[in-house]
Design an enzyme around this catalytic site. Structure first.
Site, short mmCIF file in Angstrom:
data_model
loop_
_atom_site.label_atom_id
_atom_site.label_comp_id
_atom_site.label_asym_id
_atom_site.label_seq_id
_atom_site.Cartn_x
_atom_site.Cartn_y
_atom_site.Cartn_z
N GLU A 224 6.46 -3.36 -2.05
CA GLU A 224 5.06 -3.24 -1.62
C GLU A 224 4.10 -4.00 -2.52
O GLU A 224 3.07 -4.50 -2.06
CB GLU A 224 4.65 -1.77 -1.52
CG GLU A 224 4.79 -0.95 -2.75
CD GLU A 224 4.45 0.51 -2.47
OE1 GLU A 224 3.35 0.77 -1.97
OE2 GLU A 224 5.29 1.38 -2.74
N SER A 278 -3.07 6.57 -1.17
CA SER A 278 -2.90 7.99 -1.46
C SER A 278 -2.95 8.22 -2.96
O SER A 278 -3.54 9.18 -3.45
CB SER A 278 -1.57 8.49 -0.88
OG SER A 278 -1.57 8.36 0.52
N SER A 281 -2.38 2.23 -7.90
CA SER A 281 -1.61 1.32 -8.74
C SER A 281 -2.55 0.23 -9.24
O SER A 281 -3.38 -0.28 -8.47
CB SER A 281 -0.45 0.68 -7.98
OG SER A 281 0.62 1.58 -7.81
N ARG A 293 2.66 -4.48 -13.15
CA ARG A 293 1.97 -3.22 -12.92
C ARG A 293 1.59 -2.65 -14.28
O ARG A 293 2.45 -2.36 -15.11
CB ARG A 293 2.86 -2.23 -12.16
CG ARG A 293 2.14 -0.94 -11.77
CD ARG A 293 3.08 -0.01 -11.00
NE ARG A 293 2.39 1.16 -10.46
CZ ARG A 293 2.16 2.29 -11.13
NH1 ARG A 293 2.58 2.40 -12.39
NH2 ARG A 293 1.52 3.30 -10.57
#
Length: 456
Positions: A224, A278, A281, A293
């Site tokens: 993703e 939700s 990141s 990340r």
């Protein structure tokens, strides 16, 4: 997803497919999916030779698909001999229509669909009925039942993808309606089109077995974050129908003077990308292929909506935002001035700053005085303050001054965007500007579509 949602749920309960396969088995379903899908597709091609000419070209990687491509006469790029090699190369690289990208999140499913607008008379004549039905259904409707929405205002027109010209459509629906979507794919005979869905998000794992057993469809699961980066860079490069894709807020704290202004992201790197779904990141992006990340938080859009449901009894995200727009968070939060009687000058903390989110709710009298709207507003400010604080610290640590906020939490959520913009500007003393994007929640799905088309 028309009025068939309830009907499809009844069909599922009556045994029309195996929805609800054990989740622990779904991680192992990819190999089985590929084998079963290949066998089913081979049989379907034997029965229906028209599939060989379903208006585009077969995907690469299959010897049989290569032979199918060689059987097709003509060039989609024109009749001149000089254009034939390039057109033939494009035909061999691109998959069959329909072209979709899916991002199956924890709360919402985002789908992008490319509608070809350059279909020739010959192609239209040879086009199978199921493909025509799919295109008509997706492009002639704005709403699909009570929950599916096509965001018409986001449609990108006159794009060229893999040598084909057309429009890009953006569709969303709640994740809990995914079984009905899969059943729709079965009803409209998606699998006869040799369709492989490129999907990202956690739901690409959760629903993989259901796609196979109910819809006879294969999922190609994609990372993703890779899709997110690819999608945002591509959409920014093509623009928004002649307008800027990126924007910021001038004077975000002043309702009368606040302006939404375009921002040219011509030098995107380095970039701090804050994806609010939700959960949250945060990525540091140094180039198209170099990113990491940095961190994240579980306190995101799902937290806001979930707490609002508990505290106010609201039932939709839009209802929660409407309540927040009419609330006063100072009746719920304890401010610096509530503790110090004014500013805390030694550390430069203004009296209006929040010292303790929901801190006033320790008092029975203040609990009774707070309305549901006040609680919704305080919840929104709690979430945005937390995200803004983490984003600022990450930007400072990574030495990045461009911060872009994306994700479906920001959809129709101007209040949250202005709060984030003001927080970032204030605490960084004007060094950081919060940037936003028109297609905020669809970048993952766009990245999945680009992967289907093998566009770098």
């Amino acid at each position: 997803m028309g009025g068939w949602l309830g009907r499809q749920r009844r069909l599922l309960r009556m045994g029309a497919g195996r929805f609800g396969a054990p989740m622990e088995r779904q991680g192992r379903a990819a190999a089985t999916s590929a084998a079963v899908g290949e066998s089913a597709d081979s049989e379907a091609r034997r029965r229906d030779p028209l599939r060989r000419r379903a208006s585009s070209a077969a995907p690469s990687g299959s010897g049989e698909a290569e032979s199918v491509r060689r059987e097709r006469p003509g060039s989609l790029g024109g009749s001149t001999s000089a254009g034939r090699p390039r057109a033939e190369g494009l035909r061999k690289r691109r998959p069959l229509f329909p072209w979709f990208g899916l991002d199956i999140g924890g709360t919402l499913v985002k789908l992008v669909y490319f509608e070809p607008k350059d279909i020739t008379a010959e192609e239209e004549k040879e086009e199978v009925e199921s493909l025509k039905s799919i295109r008509k259904y997706l492009t002639s409707n704005v709403a699909y039942g009570s929950t599916g929405i096509r965001d018409v205002h986001l449609e990108l027109k006159d794009l060229t993808l893999c040598g084909r010209k057309g429009n890009l459509h953006f569709i969303r629906f709640p994740t809990h309606d995914m079984p009905a979507f899969i059943q729709m794919g079965r009803d409209k005979n998606f699998s006869s089109l040799h369709t492989v869905f490129c999907a990202t998000g956690g739901g690409s794992y959760k629903f993989e077995q259901d796609f196979l057993t109910i819809g006879d469809l294969q999922l190609r699961k994609l990372d993703e974050l890779d899709c997110l980066i690819k999608g945002i860079l591509y959409i920014d490069s093509v623009g928004f129908n002649g307008r800027s894709q990126c924007y910021y807020f001038e004077n975000p704290a002043d309702s009368e003077k606040c302006q939404k202004l375009p921002f040219d992201l011509k030098n995107p790197y380095p970039l701090l990308l804050v994806n609010i779904g939700s959960g949250v990141s945060i990525l540091a992006v140094y180039s198209k292929d170099n990113y990491k990340r940095v961190t994240g938080t579980s306190l995101g859009g799902g937290t806001f909506f979930g707490l609002c449901c508990l505290l106010t009894g609201c039932s939709t995200f839009e209802e929660a935002l409407e309540m927040a727009s009419r609330g006063d968070s100072t009746k719920v939060d304890k401010l610096v001035r509530d503790i110090y009687g004014g500013d805390y000058e030694r550390f430069g903390l203004p009296g209006w700053a929040v010292a303790s989110s929901f801190g006033n709710m320790m008092s029975k009298e203040k609990r009774e005085a707070a309305s549901k709207e006040d609680l919704a507003r305080a919840t929104l400010i709690t979430i945005t303050n937390n995200i803004g604080s983490i984003a600022r610290m990450c930007a400072l640590n990574e030495n990045i001054n461009q911060v872009v906020f994306v994700g479906n939490f920001l959809r129709v959520n101007t209040i949250a965007m202005r709060l984030l913009a003001y927080a970032l500007d204030y605490w960084s003393k004007g060094q950081l500007k919060a940037l936003f994007s028109e297609h905020e929640g669809y970048f993952g799905a766009v990245g999945a579509l680009l992967e289907l088309l093998k566009i770098p």
